[in-house]
Scaffold this motif. Sequence first.
Motif, PDB file in Angstrom:
ATOM      1  N   VAL A  39       0.941  -0.981   0.022  1.00  0.00           N
ATOM      2  CA  VAL A  39      -0.463  -0.042  -0.215  1.00  0.00           C
ATOM      3  C   VAL A  39       1.106   1.266   0.132  1.00  0.00           C
ATOM      4  O   VAL A  39       1.642   1.304   0.684  1.00  0.00           O
ATOM      5  CB  VAL A  39      -1.078  -0.200   0.972  1.00  0.00           C
ATOM      6  CG1 VAL A  39      -1.401   0.777   1.254  1.00  0.00           C
ATOM      7  CG2 VAL A  39      -1.969  -1.499   1.327  1.00  0.00           C
ATOM      8  N   ASP A  40       0.415   2.157  -1.223  1.00  0.00           N
ATOM      9  CA  ASP A  40       1.980   2.776  -0.950  1.00  0.00           C
ATOM     10  C   ASP A  40       1.196   4.026  -0.862  1.00  0.00           C
ATOM     11  O   ASP A  40       0.518   5.058  -1.960  1.00  0.00           O
ATOM     12  CB  ASP A  40       2.080   2.860  -2.935  1.00  0.00           C
ATOM     13  CG  ASP A  40       3.577   3.474  -3.232  1.00  0.00           C
ATOM     14  OD1 ASP A  40       3.783   4.558  -2.241  1.00  0.00           O
ATOM     15  OD2 ASP A  40       3.418   4.094  -4.203  1.00  0.00           O
ATOM     16  N   LYS A 108     -10.819   6.439   4.004  1.00  0.00           N
ATOM     17  CA  LYS A 108     -10.370   5.960   5.324  1.00  0.00           C
ATOM     18  C   LYS A 108      -9.999   4.737   5.523  1.00  0.00           C
ATOM     19  O   LYS A 108     -10.279   3.393   5.746  1.00  0.00           O
ATOM     20  CB  LYS A 108     -10.327   6.861   6.539  1.00  0.00           C
ATOM     21  CG  LYS A 108      -9.588   8.202   6.255  1.00  0.00           C
ATOM     22  CD  LYS A 108     -10.164   9.136   7.749  1.00  0.00           C
ATOM     23  CE  LYS A 108      -9.175  10.305   7.507  1.00  0.00           C
ATOM     24  NZ  LYS A 108      -8.874  11.533   9.050  1.00  0.00           N
ATOM     25  N   GLU A 109     -12.005   4.313   5.437  1.00  0.00           N
ATOM     26  CA  GLU A 109     -11.986   3.025   5.843  1.00  0.00           C
ATOM     27  C   GLU A 109     -11.394   2.198   5.018  1.00  0.00           C
ATOM     28  O   GLU A 109     -11.487   0.959   4.912  1.00  0.00           O
ATOM     29  CB  GLU A 109     -13.802   2.665   6.226  1.00  0.00           C
ATOM     30  CG  GLU A 109     -14.108   1.157   6.862  1.00  0.00           C
ATOM     31  CD  GLU A 109     -13.495   0.888   7.487  1.00  0.00           C
ATOM     32  OE1 GLU A 109     -13.217  -0.415   7.393  1.00  0.00           O
ATOM     33  OE2 GLU A 109     -12.911   1.796   8.790  1.00  0.00           O
ATOM     34  N   ILE A 115      -5.434  -2.095   4.167  1.00  0.00           N
ATOM     35  CA  ILE A 115      -4.102  -1.791   5.392  1.00  0.00           C
ATOM     36  C   ILE A 115      -4.384  -3.468   5.524  1.00  0.00           C
ATOM     37  O   ILE A 115      -2.750  -4.152   5.725  1.00  0.00           O
ATOM     38  CB  ILE A 115      -3.777  -1.227   6.083  1.00  0.00           C
ATOM     39  CG1 ILE A 115      -4.067   0.160   5.605  1.00  0.00           C
ATOM     40  CG2 ILE A 115      -2.891  -1.419   7.155  1.00  0.00           C
ATOM     41  CD1 ILE A 115      -3.348   1.515   6.191  1.00  0.00           C
ATOM     42  N   ARG A 116      -5.856  -3.667   5.714  1.00  0.00           N
ATOM     43  CA  ARG A 116      -5.579  -5.570   7.190  1.00  0.00           C
ATOM     44  C   ARG A 116      -4.709  -6.593   6.148  1.00  0.00           C
ATOM     45  O   ARG A 116      -4.527  -7.278   6.745  1.00  0.00           O
ATOM     46  CB  ARG A 116      -6.770  -5.355   7.153  1.00  0.00           C
ATOM     47  CG  ARG A 116      -7.873  -4.499   8.034  1.00  0.00           C
ATOM     48  CD  ARG A 116      -9.380  -4.540   8.475  1.00  0.00           C
ATOM     49  NE  ARG A 116      -9.533  -4.354   9.780  1.00  0.00           N
ATOM     50  CZ  ARG A 116     -10.100  -3.050   9.614  1.00  0.00           C
ATOM     51  NH1 ARG A 116     -10.571  -2.728   7.626  1.00  0.00           N
ATOM     52  NH2 ARG A 116     -10.257  -1.965   9.747  1.00  0.00           N
ATOM     53  N   THR A 139      -1.567   2.429  14.933  1.00  0.00           N
ATOM     54  CA  THR A 139      -2.742   2.431  14.277  1.00  0.00           C
ATOM     55  C   THR A 139      -2.708   1.782  13.300  1.00  0.00           C
ATOM     56  O   THR A 139      -3.557   0.610  13.448  1.00  0.00           O
ATOM     57  CB  THR A 139      -3.162   3.938  14.202  1.00  0.00           C
ATOM     58  OG1 THR A 139      -3.102   4.728  14.709  1.00  0.00           O
ATOM     59  CG2 THR A 139      -4.390   3.681  13.199  1.00  0.00           C
ATOM     60  N   VAL A 140      -1.470   1.800  12.581  1.00  0.00           N
ATOM     61  CA  VAL A 140      -1.662   0.621  11.239  1.00  0.00           C
ATOM     62  C   VAL A 140      -1.409  -0.788  12.022  1.00  0.00           C
ATOM     63  O   VAL A 140      -1.535  -1.472  11.342  1.00  0.00           O
ATOM     64  CB  VAL A 140      -0.364   1.383  10.428  1.00  0.00           C
ATOM     65  CG1 VAL A 140      -0.354   0.242   8.923  1.00  0.00           C
ATOM     66  CG2 VAL A 140      -1.122   2.596  10.034  1.00  0.00           C
ATOM     67  N   SER A 141      -0.351  -0.654  12.697  1.00  0.00           N
ATOM     68  CA  SER A 141       0.304  -1.867  13.312  1.00  0.00           C
ATOM     69  C   SER A 141      -1.051  -2.721  14.045  1.00  0.00           C
ATOM     70  O   SER A 141      -1.032  -3.778  14.050  1.00  0.00           O
ATOM     71  CB  SER A 141       1.459  -1.649  14.333  1.00  0.00           C
ATOM     72  OG  SER A 141       1.017  -0.990  15.427  1.00  0.00           O
ATOM     73  N   LYS A 142      -2.059  -1.893  14.522  1.00  0.00           N
ATOM     74  CA  LYS A 142      -3.175  -2.621  15.747  1.00  0.00           C
ATOM     75  C   LYS A 142      -4.018  -3.199  14.551  1.00  0.00           C
ATOM     76  O   LYS A 142      -4.410  -4.143  14.671  1.00  0.00           O
ATOM     77  CB  LYS A 142      -4.127  -1.394  16.271  1.00  0.00           C
ATOM     78  CG  LYS A 142      -3.042  -1.316  17.459  1.00  0.00           C
ATOM     79  CD  LYS A 142      -3.598  -0.236  18.197  1.00  0.00           C
ATOM     80  CE  LYS A 142      -2.902   0.100  19.407  1.00  0.00           C
ATOM     81  NZ  LYS A 142      -3.596   0.977  20.169  1.00  0.00           N
ATOM     82  N   LEU A 143      -4.295  -2.496  13.091  1.00  0.00           N
ATOM     83  CA  LEU A 143      -5.331  -3.453  11.814  1.00  0.00           C
ATOM     84  C   LEU A 143      -4.343  -4.837  11.248  1.00  0.00           C
ATOM     85  O   LEU A 143      -4.745  -4.900  11.109  1.00  0.00           O
ATOM     86  CB  LEU A 143      -4.830  -2.018  11.257  1.00  0.00           C
ATOM     87  CG  LEU A 143      -6.014  -0.731  11.449  1.00  0.00           C
ATOM     88  CD1 LEU A 143      -5.623   0.196   9.535  1.00  0.00           C
ATOM     89  CD2 LEU A 143      -7.024  -1.267  11.172  1.00  0.00           C
ATOM     90  N   ASN A 144      -2.637  -4.402  11.299  1.00  0.00           N
ATOM     91  CA  ASN A 144      -2.375  -5.493  10.910  1.00  0.00           C
ATOM     92  C   ASN A 144      -0.911  -6.111  11.402  1.00  0.00           C
ATOM     93  O   ASN A 144      -0.076  -5.089  10.966  1.00  0.00           O
ATOM     94  CB  ASN A 144      -2.287  -5.069   9.456  1.00  0.00           C
ATOM     95  CG  ASN A 144      -1.549  -6.309   8.854  1.00  0.00           C
ATOM     96  OD1 ASN A 144      -1.172  -7.626   9.354  1.00  0.00           O
ATOM     97  ND2 ASN A 144      -1.681  -6.534   7.043  1.00  0.00           N
ATOM     98  N   PRO A 145      -1.017  -6.361  12.176  1.00  0.00           N
ATOM     99  CA  PRO A 145       0.068  -6.452  13.324  1.00  0.00           C
ATOM    100  C   PRO A 145       1.608  -7.319  12.194  1.00  0.00           C
ATOM    101  O   PRO A 145       2.314  -7.425  12.878  1.00  0.00           O
ATOM    102  CB  PRO A 145       0.031  -8.011  14.132  1.00  0.00           C
ATOM    103  CG  PRO A 145      -1.413  -7.416  14.638  1.00  0.00           C
ATOM    104  CD  PRO A 145      -2.002  -7.385  12.866  1.00  0.00           C
TER     105      PRO A 145
END
Length: 432
Positions: A39-40, A108-109, A115-116, A139-145
Amino acid sequence: MVEIHGTPDVSKNQVEMGEGPGQARDEDRLPALHGVRVVDLTQFEAGTSCTQVLAWLGADVIKIEPPVSGEQGRRASADREDADSFYFIYLNANKRSVTLNLKDERGKEILRSLIRDADVFIENYAPGVIERLGFDYETVSKLNPRIIYAQIKGFPEDGKYAEFPAFDMIAQAVGGAISTTGEAGRIPLRPGPTIGDTGTGLHCAIGILSALYQRIRTGRGQRVSVSMQEAMINFSRIAFARWAMTGEATPRCGNQSLLSSTAPSGVYPCKGGGPNDYCFIYTSRSPTNHQWKRLLSIIGREDLLDDERFSSPEMRFKHQDEVDALISNWTKDRDKLEVMRILGAAGVPAGAVMDTKELVEDEELNRREAFVTVEHPVRGEVKMPGWPVKMSDSYVPKVAAPVLGSSNEEVLTQYLGLDKDEIAALREAKVI
């Protein structure tokens, strides 16, 4: 097992490690980063250079851009109102473009959904922008560790200049490159190659690839950050070696080595008289003087083999005007490629000063795909630099940079399962 995401026709079983040698599979012929999804959110050159490398290695790079205007690089140095700039086209080949209004919660959603199931998230916005948009690392790492979260900034994030904007020439200035470029006694100069931008992007790509490899072992993603200033310091290691030797700031040395001087070490005029009709000729600082002796033999001056003035690199440097006169007298009657061929064949380092037109028209470089021709939907055929790294088991055909939003329907259907009505509604609402 190597767990990757991306194109749906590749299962996890197809990328398992540990299968015995000699078992030919179709998957063995896939590009190195096939199945890696990026995701760029990059713009201009430093970030786009990084993601273009990943795309050329086979990753699926989904470029997120604002609707209508797109990434700022599309219009930077544009020569036509109806087409993206060559600046953009040269930095965004092999990517897909998706437009999202990230000031709209629906946009955003959609980004969160991408991202997930992504492997890499990368941005190089001005300091503070990504945080205000709500896509900081935590925030992003919580969506996708498992995600590799990469950032390129001008200056170290915890330093006194962290909030300052930066472009290529700024990075080269604050990282030491400009201070050592140019001739002694003259103003410092910016080097021609955009190492501040593309060089930092390549550093970031190395970090991302390393993090992807480490994830195989740990199962976790991580943050990769590179500052342009620090990347330039890394490029200038030899200049810092000079500082270590002297304790003084490394000076500008023109065409001489930053560590120590010799002669010849410079450009010599060749037949033709054009602005680039020169050949760079150098002989090593070896105490055996073997390259210097070969050079004297080639130019027919064996009578100088025992001349004390030219007996060592240090002595030749002291008498560099005489050295330059000897060599120029020989080169001026020969074209630069002839000079390069004769000296190179004899083991004397020499390189013709090749301009961009000569390089792009070189048959051998085109055959090797140092330059490639892609079909752009607006500009037609476009010739551009290719990817210089050759891999025996990984090849990615080069395709043109995407027109703004050209992959909206494809990506949102393929990865998020949206139907045509949902996509039409998003377009009507100017979310995409």
